[in-house]
Scaffold this motif. Structure first.
Motif, PDB file in Angstrom:
ATOM      1  N   PHE A 196       0.954  -1.283  -0.054  1.00  0.00           N
ATOM      2  CA  PHE A 196       0.118   0.060   0.118  1.00  0.00           C
ATOM      3  C   PHE A 196       0.784   1.305   0.073  1.00  0.00           C
ATOM      4  O   PHE A 196       2.135   1.182   0.470  1.00  0.00           O
ATOM      5  N   THR A 197       0.240   2.408  -0.475  1.00  0.00           N
ATOM      6  CA  THR A 197       1.031   3.553  -0.465  1.00  0.00           C
ATOM      7  C   THR A 197       0.867   4.236   1.030  1.00  0.00           C
ATOM      8  O   THR A 197       0.050   3.745   1.721  1.00  0.00           O
ATOM      9  N   PRO A 198       1.747   5.144   1.289  1.00  0.00           N
ATOM     10  CA  PRO A 198       1.560   5.928   2.507  1.00  0.00           C
ATOM     11  C   PRO A 198       0.126   6.527   2.848  1.00  0.00           C
ATOM     12  O   PRO A 198      -0.263   6.361   4.194  1.00  0.00           O
ATOM     13  N   GLU A 199      -0.457   6.713   1.964  1.00  0.00           N
ATOM     14  CA  GLU A 199      -2.016   7.073   2.033  1.00  0.00           C
ATOM     15  C   GLU A 199      -2.916   5.957   2.500  1.00  0.00           C
ATOM     16  O   GLU A 199      -3.998   6.190   2.422  1.00  0.00           O
ATOM     17  N   GLY A 200      -2.456   4.671   2.096  1.00  0.00           N
ATOM     18  CA  GLY A 200      -3.414   3.505   2.431  1.00  0.00           C
ATOM     19  C   GLY A 200      -4.094   2.992   1.122  1.00  0.00           C
ATOM     20  O   GLY A 200      -4.806   2.046   1.174  1.00  0.00           O
ATOM     21  N   GLU A 201      -3.609   3.460  -0.045  1.00  0.00           N
ATOM     22  CA  GLU A 201      -4.046   2.854  -1.379  1.00  0.00           C
ATOM     23  C   GLU A 201      -3.154   1.956  -1.775  1.00  0.00           C
ATOM     24  O   GLU A 201      -2.152   1.771  -1.630  1.00  0.00           O
ATOM     25  N   PRO A 202      -3.721   0.761  -2.581  1.00  0.00           N
ATOM     26  CA  PRO A 202      -2.979   0.009  -3.034  1.00  0.00           C
ATOM     27  C   PRO A 202      -2.085   0.255  -4.011  1.00  0.00           C
ATOM     28  O   PRO A 202      -2.458   1.145  -4.903  1.00  0.00           O
ATOM     29  N   LEU A 203      -0.938  -0.327  -4.058  1.00  0.00           N
ATOM     30  CA  LEU A 203       0.097  -0.012  -5.211  1.00  0.00           C
ATOM     31  C   LEU A 203      -0.375  -0.595  -6.753  1.00  0.00           C
ATOM     32  O   LEU A 203      -0.947  -1.771  -6.788  1.00  0.00           O
ATOM     33  N   LYS A 204      -0.191   0.148  -7.812  1.00  0.00           N
ATOM     34  CA  LYS A 204      -0.641  -0.203  -8.959  1.00  0.00           C
ATOM     35  C   LYS A 204       0.587   0.038 -10.032  1.00  0.00           C
ATOM     36  O   LYS A 204       1.632   0.839  -9.823  1.00  0.00           O
ATOM     37  N   GLY A 205       0.691  -0.921 -10.993  1.00  0.00           N
ATOM     38  CA  GLY A 205       1.648  -0.819 -12.275  1.00  0.00           C
ATOM     39  C   GLY A 205       2.983  -0.591 -11.851  1.00  0.00           C
ATOM     40  O   GLY A 205       3.487  -1.465 -11.163  1.00  0.00           O
ATOM     41  N   SER A 206       3.779   0.201 -12.121  1.00  0.00           N
ATOM     42  CA  SER A 206       5.186   0.199 -11.987  1.00  0.00           C
ATOM     43  C   SER A 206       5.625   0.534 -10.659  1.00  0.00           C
ATOM     44  O   SER A 206       6.639  -0.061 -10.424  1.00  0.00           O
ATOM     45  N   ASP A 207       4.915   1.014  -9.934  1.00  0.00           N
ATOM     46  CA  ASP A 207       5.236   1.239  -8.335  1.00  0.00           C
ATOM     47  C   ASP A 207       5.094  -0.312  -7.931  1.00  0.00           C
ATOM     48  O   ASP A 207       5.828  -0.497  -6.937  1.00  0.00           O
ATOM     49  N   ARG A 243       8.327  -1.886  -8.800  1.00  0.00           N
ATOM     50  CA  ARG A 243       9.560  -1.348  -8.040  1.00  0.00           C
ATOM     51  C   ARG A 243       9.468  -2.086  -6.812  1.00  0.00           C
ATOM     52  O   ARG A 243      10.562  -2.657  -6.090  1.00  0.00           O
ATOM     53  N   ALA A 244       8.371  -2.015  -6.101  1.00  0.00           N
ATOM     54  CA  ALA A 244       8.193  -2.512  -4.630  1.00  0.00           C
ATOM     55  C   ALA A 244       8.688  -4.182  -4.561  1.00  0.00           C
ATOM     56  O   ALA A 244       9.301  -4.661  -3.624  1.00  0.00           O
ATOM     57  N   ALA A 245       8.355  -4.828  -5.763  1.00  0.00           N
ATOM     58  CA  ALA A 245       8.579  -6.330  -5.672  1.00  0.00           C
ATOM     59  C   ALA A 245      10.113  -6.565  -5.868  1.00  0.00           C
ATOM     60  O   ALA A 245      10.678  -7.389  -5.145  1.00  0.00           O
ATOM     61  N   LEU A 246      10.757  -5.713  -6.676  1.00  0.00           N
ATOM     62  CA  LEU A 246      12.149  -5.595  -6.893  1.00  0.00           C
ATOM     63  C   LEU A 246      13.010  -5.495  -5.802  1.00  0.00           C
ATOM     64  O   LEU A 246      13.775  -6.098  -5.406  1.00  0.00           O
ATOM     65  N   GLU A 247      12.589  -4.151  -4.899  1.00  0.00           N
ATOM     66  CA  GLU A 247      13.164  -4.050  -3.907  1.00  0.00           C
ATOM     67  C   GLU A 247      13.037  -4.898  -2.886  1.00  0.00           C
ATOM     68  O   GLU A 247      14.113  -5.167  -1.997  1.00  0.00           O
TER      69      GLU A 247
END
Length: 177
Positions: free
Chosen positions: A6-17, A20-24
């Protein structure tokens, strides 16, 4: 409740974000296990060299004719002189002509000297007269420098030694006078 990023605002991540999170997360997991990013499994080094194709031109990796491989092998091992000498023996009738080959045969080739045995003393004399012409014919057929000179021998004399044991002396001729 689903486990996701989730983003810091609590929304689920989408697409390239999300990618990027999976790679990290994968890099962190690999670092925790003691592996560096980019290394293959089992600790083997990575070969970074790309395979190159030979393309339309000739290349050492292309299939080669057997004759070319054999001549390269002979040149690498220093067999060229012995093979040329073998051609003298194998092609004798074609090199010197059928009439000469009928009455003479090559015996040995050593240091450019070809020993030839004639069938009779008359043919030995004839071969001595034809010696220069024979050397030119052989050089034209096999190569220059293979045969530099000829040693002409007459026919072998009969041997009076028969069997494994013999008595020294002149043989049967010693009782004739």
């Amino acid at each position: 409740m689903s486990t996701g990023s989730f983003t810091p605002e609590g929304e689920p991540l989408k697409g390239s974000d999300l990618a990027r999170a999976a790679l990290e997360a994968a890099k962190a997991s690999a670092k925790a296990r003691g592996r560096t990013p980019g290394s293959k499994s089992k600790g083997r080094p990575v070969n970074r060299r790309r395979r190159r194709w030979s393309g339309p031109g000739p290349d050492d990796r292309d299939p080669q004719p057997l004759g070319r491989i054999a001549s390269r092998l002979a040149a690498d091992r220093g067999w060229v002189e012995q093979l040329q000498g073998g051609q003298v023996f194998g092609r004798w009738a074609k090199l010197v002509g059928e009439d000469v080959a009928e009455h003479a045969k090559p015996i040995a080739l050593s240091d450019g000297e070809l020993t030839v045995q004639a069938s009779s003393t008359a043919w030995a004399t004839q071969l001595r007269l034809l010696q220069r012409d024979l050397i030119k014919r052989i050089a034209a057929g096999v190569g220059h420098g293979v045969v530099k000179r000829l040693k002409i021998k007459g026919p072998d004399a009969p041997s009076w030694r028969h069997g494994p044991r013999h008595a020294p002396g002149r043989g049967p001729r010693d009782t004739y006078g």
